[in-house]
Design a protein around this motif. Structure first.
Motif, PDB file in Angstrom:
ATOM      1  N   ASN A  28     -39.846 -18.578  22.666  1.00 32.45           N
ATOM      2  CA  ASN A  28     -40.649 -18.281  21.486  1.00 32.45           C
ATOM      3  C   ASN A  28     -40.181 -16.945  20.920  1.00 32.45           C
ATOM      4  O   ASN A  28     -40.357 -15.905  21.560  1.00 32.45           O
ATOM      5  CB  ASN A  28     -42.124 -18.232  21.915  1.00 32.45           C
ATOM      6  N   GLU A  40     -41.214 -15.486  18.132  1.00 30.66           N
ATOM      7  CA  GLU A  40     -42.219 -14.826  17.271  1.00 30.66           C
ATOM      8  C   GLU A  40     -42.486 -13.378  17.700  1.00 30.66           C
ATOM      9  O   GLU A  40     -42.616 -12.494  16.878  1.00 30.66           O
ATOM     10  CB  GLU A  40     -43.559 -15.588  17.316  1.00 30.66           C
ATOM     11  N   SER A  79     -35.330 -23.167  23.272  1.00 27.72           N
ATOM     12  CA  SER A  79     -36.322 -24.215  23.071  1.00 27.72           C
ATOM     13  C   SER A  79     -35.582 -25.449  22.525  1.00 27.72           C
ATOM     14  O   SER A  79     -35.525 -25.691  21.321  1.00 27.72           O
ATOM     15  CB  SER A  79     -37.370 -23.673  22.104  1.00 27.72           C
TER      16      SER A  79
END
Ligand code: TXA
Ligand code: MG
Length: 314
Positions: A234, A236, A294
Motif C-alpha cells: 500500500n 498511500e 500488490s
C-alpha cells in the motif's frame, strides 16, 4: 566492446571468456573443456567457487555425452520446453564435466537455449558454461550495455538486443524419494506450465534434507542494486516524493514519483524491464525505492516477487 558471433567463436575456442545473449539474460561464457577459462569466469564475476555453473548445449545428443542418464519424465520436459528457458539438474558424467563447473557436486545443470545467436555459437564451439553476465550479487544483464557497465567497455560482448524473457531459466531437480521433479529456482517458465506437462503439482523452492537450497546459488546475495529497496502493498502512507516502482495501468497518489515496471495485465512486460530498472536506480544514484508488490501470487508473478525479495535483501 561489441564483437560478432564469428569473433566470439574464435575467442571461446582460444580459451577466452566473452558475454553472449540468450533468451533469458546475457551469459558470461567459456567453452566447457577450457578449464582455465572457466576459472576466469569465477574470478571476473567475483563468484564463490562453491556456486556451480549451467552447461548450455545445442542439441540433446550433446547432453547425452555429459550425463549418466536422464531421470524419469525428463524426455517430456525436454520435448515441451527445449530449446527454451528450462534447466535440468542431472547426474553428471564426472569425466566429461570438469569438477570446477559443478563445484564438485555429482550433478550438472543443463540448458538448451533458444536464442538464435547462442545456438549458432554453440554449434561451432560445443557445450558452453555460462552464469549470468553480471558481477556477483548485482542484477542480471538483459542488454549488452549492462554487461559493459559491470565488466567495462572493452569486455567482448555479442549484442543480441534486449533479452526476450528478461528473467533466468527455471531450474528443476528430480527427487528420488518422492519420484517427482521439484523447482530448484523459479524462472521464466511458470510452475503451472510445467505441471501441465508432468501431470502433478510441483514443490516450490525446495531444499535438501539438511535444509540447504537445491541451487547453491540461492544462498548468496542476488539481483541487488546499491539502492535500498522496500516491498510495499500500500503506497498511500509513503512520504511525499518517495520513488515507487509500480505499474502503468494502476493509479497512484500524486505525492509519490512512479517509475513503471510494466503493466499489471502482462507480467512478461515487467520481466523484460525488471533488471534494467533496478540497474537504472544505480545509474541515477537513487538511494531508496519502494516496490509495489500488490500483484497476483501466481504464474510469472511468483518469479518476479522472488527476484524482488532477493534484490531487497542486504
Ligand atoms: O537463464 C539462465 O539460467 C542464465 C543464462 C545465462 O543461461 N544462467 C544463469 O546462471 O542464471 P547463474 O549462474 O546466474 O545461475 C545458475 C544457478 C545458480 O543458482 C547455481 O547454484 C545453480 O544454477 N546450479 C548450477 N549447477 C547446479 C547443480 N549442479 N546443482 C544445483 N544447482 C546448480
Ligand atoms: Mg546469476
Amino acid at each position: 566492446m561489441r564483437i560478432s558471433s564469428r569473433e566470439a567463436i574464435e575467442l571461446l575456442l582460444e580459451g577466452e571468456i566473452v558475454a553472449l545473449p540468450t533468451e533469458t539474460v546475457y551469459g558470461l561464457a567459456a567453452a566447457l573443456k577450457e578449464v582455465k577459462a572457466v576459472e576466469k569466469i569465477f574470478l571476473r564475476k567475483g563468484r564463490p567457487n562453491n556456486n556451480p555453473l549451467i552447461v548450455h548445449i545445442a542439441d540433446i545428443s550433446q547432453a547425452d555425452k555429459l550425463i549418466k542418464s536422464f531421470p524419469p519424465d525428463a524426455d517430456k520436459l525436454m520435448e515441451a520446453f527445449w530449446p527454451g528457458p528450462l534447466t535440468l539438474i542431472v547426474e553428471a558424467d564426472s569425466e566429461a564435466v570438469p569438477a570446477v563447473v559443478r563445484a564438485n557436486l555429482p550433478t550438472v545443470a543443463m540448458r538448451f537455449p533458444s536464442n538464435r545467436l547462442i545456438l549458432e555459437i554453440l554449434e561451432q564451439v560445443g557445450p558452453i558454461v555460462m552464469p549470468s553476465a553480471n558481477l556477483s550479487g548485482k542484477p542480471s544483464a538483459t542488454a549488452a550495455e549492462h554487461v559493459e557497465a559491470d565488466f567495462g567497455i572493452d569486455f567482448p560482448v555479442v549484442d543480441g538486443g534486449v533479452s526476450a524473457c528478461g528473467l533466468e531459466s527455471t531450474i528443476l531437480s528430480y527427487d528420488v524419494q518422492t519420484k517427482k521433479w521439484q523447482v530448484a529456482r523459479l524462472g521464466a517458465i511458470t510452475p503451472e506450465e510445467i505441471e501441465k506437462v508432468l501431470g502433478y503439482c510441483l514443490k516450490l523452492s525446495a531444499a535438501d534434507k539438511s535444509g540447504n537450497p537445491l541451487c547453491p546459488g540461492q544462498l548468496f546475495r542476488h539481483y541487488s542494486p546499491e539502492a535500498a529497496l522496500y516491498l510495499v502493498e500500500n503506497v498511500e502512507q509513503l512520504e511525499a516524493g518517495s520513488m515507487v516502482l509500480g505499474f502503468s495501468d494502476r493509479s497512484y497518489p500524486s505525492h509519490v514519483k512512479v517509475v513503471a515496471l510494466g503493466t499489471l495485465s502482462q507480467p512478461e512486460s515487467v520481466a523484460i524491464r525488471l533488471y534494467d530498472i533496478l540497474r537504472q536506480l544505480d545509474a541515477e544514484a537513487v538511494s531508496k525505492a519502494w516496490i509495489d508488490v500488490s500483484f497476483p501470487r501466481e504464474g510469472l508473478w511468483l518469479t518476479i516477487l522472488e527476484r524482488l525479495m532477493k534484490a531487497a535483501q542486504k
